[in-house]
Design a protein around this motif. Structure first.
Motif, PDB file in Angstrom:
ATOM      1  N   ALA A  88       0.839  -1.216   0.000  1.00  0.00           N
ATOM      2  CA  ALA A  88       0.000   0.000   0.000  1.00  0.00           C
ATOM      3  C   ALA A  88       0.867   1.257   0.000  1.00  0.00           C
ATOM      4  O   ALA A  88       0.579   2.224  -0.714  1.00  0.00           O
ATOM      5  CB  ALA A  88      -0.944  -0.013   1.197  1.00  0.00           C
ATOM      6  N   LEU A  89       1.919   1.250   0.806  1.00  0.00           N
ATOM      7  CA  LEU A  89       2.824   2.411   0.831  1.00  0.00           C
ATOM      8  C   LEU A  89       3.485   2.614  -0.526  1.00  0.00           C
ATOM      9  O   LEU A  89       3.583   3.743  -1.022  1.00  0.00           O
ATOM     10  CB  LEU A  89       3.890   2.243   1.911  1.00  0.00           C
ATOM     11  N   ASN A  90       3.939   1.528  -1.139  1.00  0.00           N
ATOM     12  CA  ASN A  90       4.567   1.636  -2.459  1.00  0.00           C
ATOM     13  C   ASN A  90       3.581   2.128  -3.516  1.00  0.00           C
ATOM     14  O   ASN A  90       3.918   2.963  -4.360  1.00  0.00           O
ATOM     15  CB  ASN A  90       5.169   0.285  -2.877  1.00  0.00           C
ATOM     16  N   SER A  91       2.376   1.611  -3.459  1.00  0.00           N
ATOM     17  CA  SER A  91       1.349   2.040  -4.413  1.00  0.00           C
ATOM     18  C   SER A  91       1.026   3.523  -4.235  1.00  0.00           C
ATOM     19  O   SER A  91       0.875   4.264  -5.211  1.00  0.00           O
ATOM     20  CB  SER A  91       0.069   1.217  -4.239  1.00  0.00           C
ATOM     21  N   SER A  92       0.921   3.942  -3.001  1.00  0.00           N
ATOM     22  CA  SER A  92       0.650   5.353  -2.712  1.00  0.00           C
ATOM     23  C   SER A  92       1.786   6.234  -3.213  1.00  0.00           C
ATOM     24  O   SER A  92       1.558   7.281  -3.835  1.00  0.00           O
ATOM     25  CB  SER A  92       0.448   5.543  -1.208  1.00  0.00           C
ATOM     26  N   THR A  93       3.007   5.801  -2.958  1.00  0.00           N
ATOM     27  CA  THR A  93       4.175   6.562  -3.424  1.00  0.00           C
ATOM     28  C   THR A  93       4.189   6.619  -4.949  1.00  0.00           C
ATOM     29  O   THR A  93       4.458   7.673  -5.545  1.00  0.00           O
ATOM     30  CB  THR A  93       5.468   5.922  -2.894  1.00  0.00           C
ATOM     31  N   ASP A  94       3.903   5.491  -5.606  1.00  0.00           N
ATOM     32  CA  ASP A  94       3.844   5.462  -7.074  1.00  0.00           C
ATOM     33  C   ASP A  94       2.794   6.434  -7.601  1.00  0.00           C
ATOM     34  O   ASP A  94       3.043   7.168  -8.556  1.00  0.00           O
ATOM     35  CB  ASP A  94       3.519   4.049  -7.570  1.00  0.00           C
ATOM     36  N   TYR A  95       1.611   6.408  -6.958  1.00  0.00           N
ATOM     37  CA  TYR A  95       0.516   7.272  -7.413  1.00  0.00           C
ATOM     38  C   TYR A  95       0.898   8.753  -7.299  1.00  0.00           C
ATOM     39  O   TYR A  95       0.734   9.521  -8.243  1.00  0.00           O
ATOM     40  CB  TYR A  95      -0.759   6.986  -6.611  1.00  0.00           C
ATOM     41  N   VAL A  96       1.398   9.135  -6.125  1.00  0.00           N
ATOM     42  CA  VAL A  96       1.781  10.540  -5.913  1.00  0.00           C
ATOM     43  C   VAL A  96       2.913  10.924  -6.859  1.00  0.00           C
ATOM     44  O   VAL A  96       2.901  11.998  -7.475  1.00  0.00           O
ATOM     45  CB  VAL A  96       2.176  10.786  -4.438  1.00  0.00           C
ATOM     46  N   GLY A  97       3.890  10.043  -7.008  1.00  0.00           N
ATOM     47  CA  GLY A  97       5.023  10.321  -7.894  1.00  0.00           C
ATOM     48  C   GLY A  97       4.596  10.476  -9.338  1.00  0.00           C
ATOM     49  O   GLY A  97       5.056  11.382 -10.045  1.00  0.00           O
TER      50      GLY A  97
ATOM     51  N   THR B 178       1.585  11.284 -10.398  1.00  0.00           N
ATOM     52  CA  THR B 178       0.789  12.520 -10.491  1.00  0.00           C
ATOM     53  C   THR B 178       1.695  13.738 -10.593  1.00  0.00           C
ATOM     54  O   THR B 178       1.462  14.626 -11.430  1.00  0.00           O
ATOM     55  CB  THR B 178      -0.149  12.651  -9.266  1.00  0.00           C
ATOM     56  N   ASP B 179       2.720  13.779  -9.769  1.00  0.00           N
ATOM     57  CA  ASP B 179       3.674  14.899  -9.828  1.00  0.00           C
ATOM     58  C   ASP B 179       4.364  14.963 -11.183  1.00  0.00           C
ATOM     59  O   ASP B 179       4.469  16.038 -11.789  1.00  0.00           O
ATOM     60  CB  ASP B 179       4.731  14.771  -8.722  1.00  0.00           C
ATOM     61  N   ALA B 180       4.847  13.826 -11.675  1.00  0.00           N
ATOM     62  CA  ALA B 180       5.544  13.791 -12.971  1.00  0.00           C
ATOM     63  C   ALA B 180       4.619  14.231 -14.100  1.00  0.00           C
ATOM     64  O   ALA B 180       5.022  15.004 -14.990  1.00  0.00           O
ATOM     65  CB  ALA B 180       6.094  12.393 -13.236  1.00  0.00           C
ATOM     66  N   ASN B 181       3.371  13.771 -14.079  1.00  0.00           N
ATOM     67  CA  ASN B 181       2.406  14.161 -15.115  1.00  0.00           C
ATOM     68  C   ASN B 181       2.076  15.644 -15.049  1.00  0.00           C
ATOM     69  O   ASN B 181       1.899  16.296 -16.081  1.00  0.00           O
ATOM     70  CB  ASN B 181       1.133  13.322 -15.003  1.00  0.00           C
ATOM     71  N   THR B 182       1.981  16.170 -13.829  1.00  0.00           N
ATOM     72  CA  THR B 182       1.709  17.602 -13.667  1.00  0.00           C
ATOM     73  C   THR B 182       2.862  18.430 -14.230  1.00  0.00           C
ATOM     74  O   THR B 182       2.644  19.433 -14.925  1.00  0.00           O
ATOM     75  CB  THR B 182       1.476  17.951 -12.180  1.00  0.00           C
ATOM     76  N   ILE B 183       4.074  18.012 -13.951  1.00  0.00           N
ATOM     77  CA  ILE B 183       5.259  18.711 -14.477  1.00  0.00           C
ATOM     78  C   ILE B 183       5.246  18.677 -16.000  1.00  0.00           C
ATOM     79  O   ILE B 183       5.473  19.702 -16.663  1.00  0.00           O
ATOM     80  CB  ILE B 183       6.550  18.086 -13.903  1.00  0.00           C
ATOM     81  N   ALA B 184       4.984  17.516 -16.585  1.00  0.00           N
ATOM     82  CA  ALA B 184       4.944  17.389 -18.048  1.00  0.00           C
ATOM     83  C   ALA B 184       3.848  18.266 -18.648  1.00  0.00           C
ATOM     84  O   ALA B 184       4.072  18.956 -19.650  1.00  0.00           O
ATOM     85  CB  ALA B 184       4.739  15.928 -18.446  1.00  0.00           C
ATOM     86  N   ALA B 185       2.672  18.255 -18.032  1.00  0.00           N
ATOM     87  CA  ALA B 185       1.556  19.071 -18.540  1.00  0.00           C
ATOM     88  C   ALA B 185       1.880  20.558 -18.457  1.00  0.00           C
ATOM     89  O   ALA B 185       1.580  21.319 -19.388  1.00  0.00           O
ATOM     90  CB  ALA B 185       0.280  18.758 -17.762  1.00  0.00           C
ATOM     91  N   ASN B 186       2.494  20.975 -17.359  1.00  0.00           N
ATOM     92  CA  ASN B 186       2.860  22.386 -17.214  1.00  0.00           C
ATOM     93  C   ASN B 186       3.890  22.798 -18.259  1.00  0.00           C
ATOM     94  O   ASN B 186       3.840  23.911 -18.789  1.00  0.00           O
ATOM     95  CB  ASN B 186       3.369  22.672 -15.801  1.00  0.00           C
ATOM     96  N   ALA B 187       4.818  21.915 -18.557  1.00  0.00           N
ATOM     97  CA  ALA B 187       5.826  22.214 -19.582  1.00  0.00           C
ATOM     98  C   ALA B 187       5.164  22.366 -20.951  1.00  0.00           C
ATOM     99  O   ALA B 187       5.494  23.276 -21.718  1.00  0.00           O
ATOM    100  CB  ALA B 187       6.889  21.124 -19.614  1.00  0.00           C
ATOM    101  N   ILE B 188       4.218  21.490 -21.240  1.00  0.00           N
ATOM    102  CA  ILE B 188       3.508  21.558 -22.520  1.00  0.00           C
ATOM    103  C   ILE B 188       2.707  22.858 -22.616  1.00  0.00           C
ATOM    104  O   ILE B 188       2.707  23.528 -23.649  1.00  0.00           O
ATOM    105  CB  ILE B 188       2.600  20.319 -22.703  1.00  0.00           C
ATOM    106  N   LYS B 189       2.036  23.225 -21.539  1.00  0.00           N
ATOM    107  CA  LYS B 189       1.266  24.483 -21.522  1.00  0.00           C
ATOM    108  C   LYS B 189       2.181  25.684 -21.712  1.00  0.00           C
ATOM    109  O   LYS B 189       1.859  26.620 -22.450  1.00  0.00           O
ATOM    110  CB  LYS B 189       0.489  24.622 -20.208  1.00  0.00           C
TER     111      LYS B 189
END
Length: 172
Positions: A95-104, A106-117
């Motif tokens: 569960a901890l690993n899954s949570s870390t993966d999810y947050v990580g 999400t952060d990576a996707n947000t960074i990529a989306a912001n760069a594209i914008k």
């Protein structure tokens, strides 16, 4: 001795010629400024395109750094769990690993989306700069200094002719 109408006609001709010269150089200056404005617009468009590419590259680097931090967090979490005697394959660890993966992710996707914008904004700026450059070029293409001078002379002649004619008719 020149007559008053001759003096007036001469003064009107000189004034008209000076106006024509002023119109010629004014139109020529406006045309040069329009061409320079167009060139500056094209340069600014190239700069904006480069900024857009740079935004994508920076975003890719930031996304990689985020993914690396996520992997480091997962490793630290696994080490801490193991050090405390918790099975790294247990439900809690998963569960901890899954949570870390999810947050990580999400952060990576947000960074990529912001760069594209950000890159899109720069590219739109570049497109606007190119459009303004094209309009400045079109404006410069419509300017004809010789025609401006001719139009000015014609205007001076049409203003002076009635006065000269009435003075000539009066015998002056």
């Amino acid at each position: 001795m020149p007559t008053p109408s001759a003096i007036f006609a001469g003064a009107s001709a000189v004034g008209g010629a000076l106006n024509a010269v002023g119109s010629y150089f004014g139109a020529k200056n406006t045309k040069i400024n329009a061409r320079l404005s167009a060139e500056i617009g094209r340069i600014n468009a190239r700069i904006a395109e480069l900024q857009g590419r740079d935004a994508i590259l920076q975003g890719q680097r930031a996304e990689q750094a985020s993914r690396l931090r996520t992997a480091q967090t997962k490793s630290s979490t696994r080490a801490a769990l193991a050090a405390n005697g918790i099975d790294v394959g247990s439900e809690v660890a998963t569960a901890l690993n899954s949570s870390t993966d999810y947050v990580g992710e999400t952060d990576a996707n947000t960074i990529a989306a912001n760069a594209i914008k950000s890159a899109w904004g720069y590219r739109m700026d570049a497109a606007n700069q190119r459009a303004q450059a094209a309009m400045a070029d079109a404006n410069a293409d419509t300017l004809n200094p010789a025609m401006a001078a001719f139009t000015s002379l014609l205007g001076s002649a049409t203003q002076a002719a009635p006065v000269w004619y009435s003075m000539k008719k009066a015998g002056g």
